[in-house]
Scaffold this active site. Structure first.
Site, PDB file in Angstrom:
ATOM      1  N   LYS A   1       1.046 -14.174  -0.036  1.00 31.93           N
ATOM      2  CA  LYS A   1      -0.294 -13.595   0.128  1.00 31.93           C
ATOM      3  C   LYS A   1      -0.372 -12.216  -0.516  1.00 31.93           C
ATOM      4  O   LYS A   1      -1.396 -11.847  -1.126  1.00 31.93           O
ATOM      5  CB  LYS A   1      -0.648 -13.528   1.615  1.00 31.93           C
ATOM      6  CG  LYS A   1      -0.864 -14.910   2.232  1.00 31.93           C
ATOM      7  CD  LYS A   1      -0.814 -14.865   3.743  1.00 31.93           C
ATOM      8  CE  LYS A   1      -1.119 -16.224   4.363  1.00 31.93           C
ATOM      9  NZ  LYS A   1      -0.758 -16.306   5.773  1.00 31.93           N
TER      10      LYS A   1
ATOM     11  N   ARG B   1       0.532 -40.565   5.847  1.00 35.32           N
ATOM     12  CA  ARG B   1       0.749 -41.580   6.895  1.00 35.32           C
ATOM     13  C   ARG B   1      -0.591 -42.274   7.197  1.00 35.32           C
ATOM     14  O   ARG B   1      -1.355 -41.846   8.064  1.00 35.32           O
ATOM     15  CB  ARG B   1       1.316 -40.914   8.147  1.00 35.32           C
ATOM     16  CG  ARG B   1       2.785 -40.496   7.953  1.00 35.32           C
ATOM     17  CD  ARG B   1       3.365 -39.882   9.196  1.00 35.32           C
ATOM     18  NE  ARG B   1       2.798 -38.567   9.439  1.00 35.32           N
ATOM     19  CZ  ARG B   1       3.279 -37.429   8.940  1.00 35.32           C
ATOM     20  NH1 ARG B   1       4.355 -37.451   8.165  1.00 35.32           N
ATOM     21  NH2 ARG B   1       2.714 -36.273   9.203  1.00 35.32           N
TER      22      ARG B   1
HETATM   23  N1  LIG Z   1      -2.331 -23.992   9.267  1.00 32.94           N
HETATM   24  C1  LIG Z   1      -2.834 -22.816   8.935  1.00 32.94           C
HETATM   25  O1  LIG Z   1      -3.125 -21.978   9.807  1.00 32.94           O
HETATM   26  C2  LIG Z   1      -3.088 -22.487   7.527  1.00 32.94           C
HETATM   27  C3  LIG Z   1      -2.642 -23.276   6.500  1.00 32.94           C
HETATM   28  N2  LIG Z   1      -2.892 -22.904   5.201  1.00 32.94           N
HETATM   29  C4  LIG Z   1      -2.431 -23.739   4.117  1.00 32.94           C
HETATM   30  O2  LIG Z   1      -3.153 -24.965   4.162  1.00 32.94           O
HETATM   31  C5  LIG Z   1      -2.336 -26.017   3.637  1.00 32.94           C
HETATM   32  C6  LIG Z   1      -2.235 -27.114   4.677  1.00 32.94           C
HETATM   33  O3  LIG Z   1      -1.662 -26.565   5.840  1.00 32.94           O
HETATM   34  P1  LIG Z   1      -1.636 -27.395   7.224  1.00 32.94           P
HETATM   35  O4  LIG Z   1      -2.834 -28.239   7.344  1.00 32.94           O
HETATM   36  O5  LIG Z   1      -1.333 -26.402   8.267  1.00 32.94           O
HETATM   37  O6  LIG Z   1      -0.350 -28.296   6.981  1.00 32.94           O
HETATM   38  P2  LIG Z   1      -0.016 -29.725   7.613  1.00 32.94           P
HETATM   39  O7  LIG Z   1       1.426 -29.963   7.387  1.00 32.94           O
HETATM   40  O8  LIG Z   1      -0.559 -29.827   9.004  1.00 32.94           O
HETATM   41  O9  LIG Z   1      -0.905 -30.697   6.710  1.00 32.94           O
HETATM   42  C7  LIG Z   1      -0.538 -31.095   5.423  1.00 32.94           C
HETATM   43  C8  LIG Z   1      -0.793 -32.602   5.343  1.00 32.94           C
HETATM   44  O10 LIG Z   1      -0.625 -33.035   4.010  1.00 32.94           O
HETATM   45  C9  LIG Z   1      -0.004 -34.316   4.063  1.00 32.94           C
HETATM   46  N3  LIG Z   1       0.618 -34.589   2.757  1.00 32.94           N
HETATM   47  C10 LIG Z   1       1.771 -34.105   2.250  1.00 32.94           C
HETATM   48  N4  LIG Z   1       1.989 -34.609   1.017  1.00 32.94           N
HETATM   49  C11 LIG Z   1       0.947 -35.418   0.737  1.00 32.94           C
HETATM   50  C12 LIG Z   1       0.595 -36.214  -0.382  1.00 32.94           C
HETATM   51  N5  LIG Z   1       1.372 -36.296  -1.454  1.00 32.94           N
HETATM   52  N6  LIG Z   1      -0.571 -36.907  -0.334  1.00 32.94           N
HETATM   53  C13 LIG Z   1      -1.351 -36.845   0.764  1.00 32.94           C
HETATM   54  N7  LIG Z   1      -1.082 -36.110   1.850  1.00 32.94           N
HETATM   55  C14 LIG Z   1       0.074 -35.403   1.829  1.00 32.94           C
HETATM   56  C15 LIG Z   1       0.982 -34.217   5.203  1.00 32.94           C
HETATM   57  O11 LIG Z   1       1.334 -35.502   5.701  1.00 32.94           O
HETATM   58  C16 LIG Z   1       0.197 -33.402   6.212  1.00 32.94           C
HETATM   59  O12 LIG Z   1      -0.527 -34.208   7.106  1.00 32.94           O
HETATM   60  C17 LIG Z   1      -0.996 -25.348   3.263  1.00 32.94           C
HETATM   61  O13 LIG Z   1      -1.049 -24.965   1.915  1.00 32.94           O
HETATM   62  C18 LIG Z   1      -0.959 -24.127   4.158  1.00 32.94           C
HETATM   63  O14 LIG Z   1      -0.159 -23.098   3.639  1.00 32.94           O
HETATM   64  C19 LIG Z   1      -3.608 -21.784   4.886  1.00 32.94           C
HETATM   65  C20 LIG Z   1      -4.078 -20.967   5.853  1.00 32.94           C
HETATM   66  C21 LIG Z   1      -3.822 -21.235   7.259  1.00 32.94           C
HETATM   67  N1  LIG Z   2       1.454 -19.905   8.474  1.00 31.19           N
HETATM   68  C1  LIG Z   2       0.384 -19.055   8.131  1.00 31.19           C
HETATM   69  C2  LIG Z   2      -0.902 -19.821   8.148  1.00 31.19           C
HETATM   70  C3  LIG Z   2      -2.010 -19.093   7.511  1.00 31.19           C
HETATM   71  O1  LIG Z   2      -1.959 -18.671   6.371  1.00 31.19           O
HETATM   72  C4  LIG Z   2       0.294 -17.896   9.114  1.00 31.19           C
HETATM   73  O2  LIG Z   2       0.944 -17.975  10.154  1.00 31.19           O
HETATM   74  O3  LIG Z   2      -0.399 -16.931   8.807  1.00 31.19           O
END
Ligand SMILES: NC(=O)C1=CN([C@@H]2O[C@H](COP(=O)(O)OP(=O)(O)OC[C@H]3O[C@@H](n4cnc5c(N)ncnc54)[C@H](O)[C@@H]3O)[C@@H](O)[C@H]2O)C=CC1
Ligand SMILES: N[C@@H](CC=O)C(=O)O
Ligand code: NA
Length: 433
Positions: A207, A49
């Site tokens: 994980k 977006r």
């Molecule tokens: N939120 C957390 O606490 C943690 C998240 N992760 C991992 O980190 C990654 C990101 O997680 P979040 O930031 O929480 O998710 P999120 O959903 O907040 O962010 C992902 C972003 O990627 C964007 N996106 C999707 N497809 C796209 C594309 N084709 N091109 C460009 N942008 C695109 C989305 O619009 C969104 O803003 C995931 O793999 C998640 O499993 C890992 C550890 C902890």
């Molecule tokens: N959704 C996950 C994010 C981190 O890996 C969690 O809740 O642990």
């Protein structure tokens, strides 16, 4: 000596984690440059977006064409924080083909098809780092891949999903309802884009697959991991756990078999004693025990989810791969040389808490005990309680000694066939004793 030409970084995804990565890259730019030996420059940010206001990010860096960004050829490191399988997998492999190293937080993809990513990294002589993918900020992947590379790990057990720990903690300690607790975890940025991945145990199972693969130097995929989420955990289970001096946690358990010829990996809710260190892990914190032959027992503890903690792990990886790049070196790749098979859940040995609704009449207890004995499952304790509403029924809570999971399943099937057993209210494993 500091190199003046910057290393260029492409950020794919600017959500909860990506926005924090961009923020810290900007605010800590001088420290990062000093630690790496060259400045790092955010050279492009792929988003879905583009109209959204992104504080601190130069709007000219924003693009919706992630593929073009990773194909640019001048990018040194791609940070993938989009999540999901595609287009993340294609973007990562394309990044390697065009000379970049990759830092990813994507446990779903690593557990689904880590082999493809590792192979592409190796083919192109680049790094694949993913500390953020397991237990957020907690250094766990690097200790397993590097610090413990000279030891033999036999067991990895812990809490690896922040969202479910947050929910269980709220339900247990503040009496919050399940939905209310899940909404709060989502608002705090802990939950996956689709929180089903958290509550059904897929995230923890991914994980566990990553941890088991690295710990035992074999290949473990998501489908190899036995999985139960916490949607079936009731307040009656939590109350029953309390009565036993226990609490309920969603655990990931990866074990090498006693004969060393196979491994198991499982994720499920379990009762653990309140005196166990994992019982005091609150909110979205994670904690993981690693048992290694020479090192003994190590415990890793810290924030397992959330934007800033996860970004910390991503940036640690960024520094490592940038240093490698400047040294014309690469870090560790896949280590799967043991090729140990993953055994089914039926081979696991543990204890069980079974809650039965039975007819409240003479001989029922003996009948139930006989079924356990016939399947080779030894009973530790039994508690029978008449229902306040009467109706000729009672609750029977059986806690077993350690038994084969397959034997327990056989026992439960046979119990269900007894006329006097009206229903099996819950079955939960008991760990940590
Ligand atoms: N939120 C957390 O606490 C943690 C998240 N992760 C991992 O980190 C990654 C990101 O997680 P979040 O930031 O929480 O998710 P999120 O959903 O907040 O962010 C992902 C972003 O990627 C964007 N996106 C999707 N497809 C796209 C594309 N084709 N091109 C460009 N942008 C695109 C989305 O619009 C969104 O803003 C995931 O793999 C998640 O499993 C890992 C550890 C902890
Ligand atoms: N959704 C996950 C994010 C981190 O890996 C969690 O809740 O642990
Ligand atoms: Na981590």
């Amino acid at each position: 000596m500091m190199r003046t030409r910057p290393l260029k970084v492409a950020l794919l995804g600017c959500g909860v984690v990506g926005s924090e990565v961009a923020r810290i890259m900007t605010t800590h730019a001088d420290d990062l440059a000093a630690r790496i030996g060259a400045p790092v420059e955010l050279a492009g940010v792929a988003v879905r977006r583009p109209d959204r206001v992104r504080e601190g990010i130069d709007p000219s860096l924003i693009t919706t064409d992630a593929t073009a960004l990773v194909k640019r050829g001048d990018i040194d490191v791609v940070i993938e924080v989009i999540g999901g399988i595609e287009p993340a997998r294609a973007l990562i492999t394309t990044a390697f083909e065009h000379g970049a190293s990759v830092v990813s937080a994507n446990k779903a993809l690593l557990a689904e098809d880590g082999a493809t990513l590792y192979a592409a990294a190796e083919k192109h002589g680049r790094d694949l780092y993913f500390e953020a993918a397991v237990a957020g900020a907690i250094p766990l992947i690097r200790p397993l891949r590097e610090s413990l590379a000279g030891d033999k790990v036999n067991r990895v057990v812990g809490i690896v999903n922040g969202t479910t720990n947050f929910i269980l903690d709220k339900m247990d300690n503040s009496g919050a309802g399940y939905s209310e607790a899940l909404d709060e975890a989502t608002a705090l940025g802990y939950a996956e884009a689709d929180p089903t991945a958290d509550v059904e145990g897929f995230d923890a199972a991914a994980k566990a697959a990553i941890l088991a693969g690295i710990a035992f130097h074999t290949r473990v995929r998501l489908d190899d991991v036995y999985r139960e989420g916490l949607t079936e955990v009731t307040s009656a289970d939590m109350a029953s756990a309390r009565r036993m001096g226990c609490t309920v946690k969603l655990l990931a358990i990866c074990e090498r078999a006693a004969d060393g010829r196979s491994v198991t990996a499982r994720v499920h809710p379990a009762m653990i004693p309140l005196s166990h260190p994992l019982a005091s892990v609150r909110e979205a914190y994670n904690a993981v025990f690693v048992e290694a032959e020479a090192a003994g027992q190590l415990m890793f503890y810290g924030p397992g989810a959330g934007g800033a903690p996860t970004a910390s792990a991503v940036l640690g990886d960024l520094v490592a791969v940038c240093r490698n790049k400047l040294a014309d070196a690469t870090g560790p790749g896949e280590s799967a040389y043991t090729q140990l098979p993953v055994s089914p859940m039926g081979d696991v040995v543990t204890r069980y808490h079974i809650s039965l609704d039975v007819a409240d009449k003479p001989g029922v207890l003996a009948q139930v005990a006989t079924v356990f004995a016939e399947h080779g499952v030894s009973i530790d304790t039994v508690r029978q309680q008449g229902r306040p509403d009467g109706g000729g029924e009672a609750s029977l809570v059986v806690v077993t000694h350690r038994a084969l999971d397959a034997a327990l399943s056989g026992t439960v099937e046979a119990l269900r066939r007894l006329d006097t057993v009206r229903g099996v209210a819950s079955i939960m494993r008991v760990e940590g004793e």
